[in-house]
Write a protein that holds these residues in place. Structure first.
Motif, PDB file in Angstrom:
ATOM      1  N   GLN A 192     -30.011 -64.800  64.193  1.00 52.58           N
ATOM      2  CA  GLN A 192     -30.247 -63.463  63.269  1.00 52.58           C
ATOM      3  C   GLN A 192     -31.592 -63.602  63.175  1.00 52.58           C
ATOM      4  O   GLN A 192     -32.710 -62.493  62.960  1.00 52.58           O
ATOM      5  CB  GLN A 192     -29.938 -64.369  61.720  1.00 52.58           C
ATOM      6  N   THR A 198     -32.861 -61.328  59.026  1.00 54.14           N
ATOM      7  CA  THR A 198     -32.918 -61.733  57.583  1.00 54.14           C
ATOM      8  C   THR A 198     -33.644 -61.057  56.593  1.00 54.14           C
ATOM      9  O   THR A 198     -34.018 -60.486  57.687  1.00 54.14           O
ATOM     10  CB  THR A 198     -33.264 -63.324  57.779  1.00 54.14           C
ATOM     11  N   THR A 324     -32.187 -63.661  52.104  1.00 50.49           N
ATOM     12  CA  THR A 324     -30.750 -62.897  52.627  1.00 50.49           C
ATOM     13  C   THR A 324     -29.897 -63.467  54.165  1.00 50.49           C
ATOM     14  O   THR A 324     -31.561 -63.129  54.959  1.00 50.49           O
ATOM     15  CB  THR A 324     -30.737 -61.756  52.566  1.00 50.49           C
ATOM     16  N   GLU A 326     -26.352 -63.390  57.498  1.00 53.82           N
ATOM     17  CA  GLU A 326     -25.100 -62.913  57.125  1.00 53.82           C
ATOM     18  C   GLU A 326     -24.586 -64.715  57.451  1.00 53.82           C
ATOM     19  O   GLU A 326     -25.305 -65.294  58.711  1.00 53.82           O
ATOM     20  CB  GLU A 326     -24.933 -62.587  59.172  1.00 53.82           C
ATOM     21  N   LYS A 332     -20.123 -62.586  56.101  1.00 54.77           N
ATOM     22  CA  LYS A 332     -20.429 -62.367  54.478  1.00 54.77           C
ATOM     23  C   LYS A 332     -21.843 -62.671  54.507  1.00 54.77           C
ATOM     24  O   LYS A 332     -22.779 -63.541  54.975  1.00 54.77           O
ATOM     25  CB  LYS A 332     -19.434 -63.428  52.984  1.00 54.77           C
ATOM     26  N   THR A 333     -22.409 -61.669  53.757  1.00 49.87           N
ATOM     27  CA  THR A 333     -24.156 -61.604  53.276  1.00 49.87           C
ATOM     28  C   THR A 333     -23.815 -62.350  52.732  1.00 49.87           C
ATOM     29  O   THR A 333     -23.611 -62.256  51.215  1.00 49.87           O
ATOM     30  CB  THR A 333     -24.243 -59.554  52.932  1.00 49.87           C
ATOM     31  N   ALA A 335     -26.728 -64.224  49.340  1.00 46.07           N
ATOM     32  CA  ALA A 335     -28.328 -63.181  49.200  1.00 46.07           C
ATOM     33  C   ALA A 335     -28.899 -64.535  48.305  1.00 46.07           C
ATOM     34  O   ALA A 335     -28.283 -65.444  47.157  1.00 46.07           O
ATOM     35  CB  ALA A 335     -27.535 -62.096  48.769  1.00 46.07           C
TER      36      ALA A 335
END
Length: 359
Positions: A192, A198, A324, A326, A332-333, A335
């Motif tokens: 990511q 991200t 932020t 995944e 799921k995101t 944050a």
């Protein structure tokens, strides 16, 4: 010889993963890692090809990265990877740390953990804490603290100098970091950061009244040719690595401005270098000259005010505010938002009072 010798500054893509560049070296101290003398019959040959044949397990890509960082010298002068070796050339590779096998020693150091599950940990790093062991900082780091926290976790190994790390922030930058607890999580999170999916924002106090309410800074960043402890923006796009920083003014405080910065890339010292490039050096950033009074008056009272601010905030005014990504297992995101540390809050309040008093 060992390819580990070249891991002093990571590959270009890993710079995306190790955001902003950790400062763990003793300033100005260089160590000779390799030395070769070209024999009298040496035919002209690119130095990257010359070295890849002489250093066991060193890839040509790694050698090119070392050259780009100014760490390959011929007769005492830094050269690029396409330099042609000549008879009698003295070739050295110098780095700001000595070769050393690093064993991670678990240490019972308090951590501000804002989230943890079986796959990852999110921590809010305090200013002054080095992320991982390196020359001059073999103990007292975030990794030492994690090794204690996860001492019964089978995946954390004492012979891995960066267990679970997928990005990092400078010693004197505070804020959010995510650490993987499994190999799968490390791979997933690392991808990511590599793919720039991200989200990361920083809050920064900078010198000067930033003209535009928002903007984007673009410019290749690489190691300075004049001072190899600093990074710089190159006008020639053939040098350095592409970097993009977006900024937004949060508050104007007279001779300083509070900014939100969003990274598209994660080059070493990116925010610090980009903001200096546009004339707004981070407040009290010693490495880049922000520890001098760059804006304001010549009055003694003002000079003392700034010195008092420096005393409250004895580091560059930079905080990794949001993060932020995944979740590597659930998709799921995730944050996270961390509050500004007390030293930055106090300095912002002092500037508010100073500015109000001038109106």
């Amino acid at each position: 010889m060992n390819e580990e010798h070249f891991d002093y500054d990571e590959t270009d893509e890993l710079e995306e993963i190790i955001d902003a560049g950790e400062e763990t070296n003793k300033p100005g101290q260089l160590y000779e890692h390799y030395r070769f003398v070209a024999d009298s019959g040496q035919s002209p040959l690119r130095i990257d090809k010359f070295l890849v044949n002489r250093i066991e397990n060193a890839s040509r890509n790694k050698i090119q990265e070392a050259a780009n960082a100014g760490s390959i010298l011929v007769n005492g002068n830094p050269v690029k990877a396409n330099y042609k070796v000549k008879p009698g050339d003295i070739i050295t590779i110098e780095m700001t740390w000595p070769p050393r096998e690093i064993e991670i020693i678990p240490e019972d150091i308090p951590l501000n953990i804002v989230y943890e599950d079986e796959h990852l940990i999110v921590v809010n790093k305090a200013p002054g804490m080095v992320v991982h062991p390196g020359f001059g900082n073999y103990t007292g780091t975030l990794v030492n603290a994690l090794a204690w926290h996860l001492k019964d976790h089978p995946w954390f190994q004492s012979n891995d100098p960066r267990p679970g790390l997928v990005h990092r922030i400078d010693k004197d930058t505070s804020g959010l970091l995510v650490i993987a607890k499994t190999e799968n999580a490390k791979t997933h999170l690392g991808r990511q950061f590599f793919n720039k999916t991200t989200g990361r924002t920083y809050h920064a106090i900078v010198w000067g009244n930033v003209k535009n309410d928002e903007g984007t800074i673009e410019g290749n960043i690489g190691r300075s040719l004049r001072d190899r402890k600093q990074m710089t923006v190159f006008s020639d796009n053939s040098q350095g690595k592409p970097a993009v920083t977006h900024y937004r003014v949060l508050e104007r405080l007279g001779y300083v401005t509070l900014l939100e910065c969003k990274l598209e890339t994660g080059r070493t010292h990116q925010i610090r270098v980009h903001l200096k490039h546009i004339g707004h050096t981070l407040f009290n950033d010693e490495r880049y000259g922000g520890d001098q009074i760059l804006k304001g008056t010549t009055f003694t009272k003002y000079k003392q005010f700034v010195k008092n601010c420096f005393a409250i905030l004895p580091r560059q005014a930079l905080h990794a505010k949001t993060l932020t990504f995944e979740h590597p297992a659930t998709g799921k995101t995730m944050a996270f938002d961390s509050p500004l540390p007390d030293d930055m809050i106090r300095v912002i309040e002092k500037w508010r009072h100073y500015t109000a008093g001038r109106e």
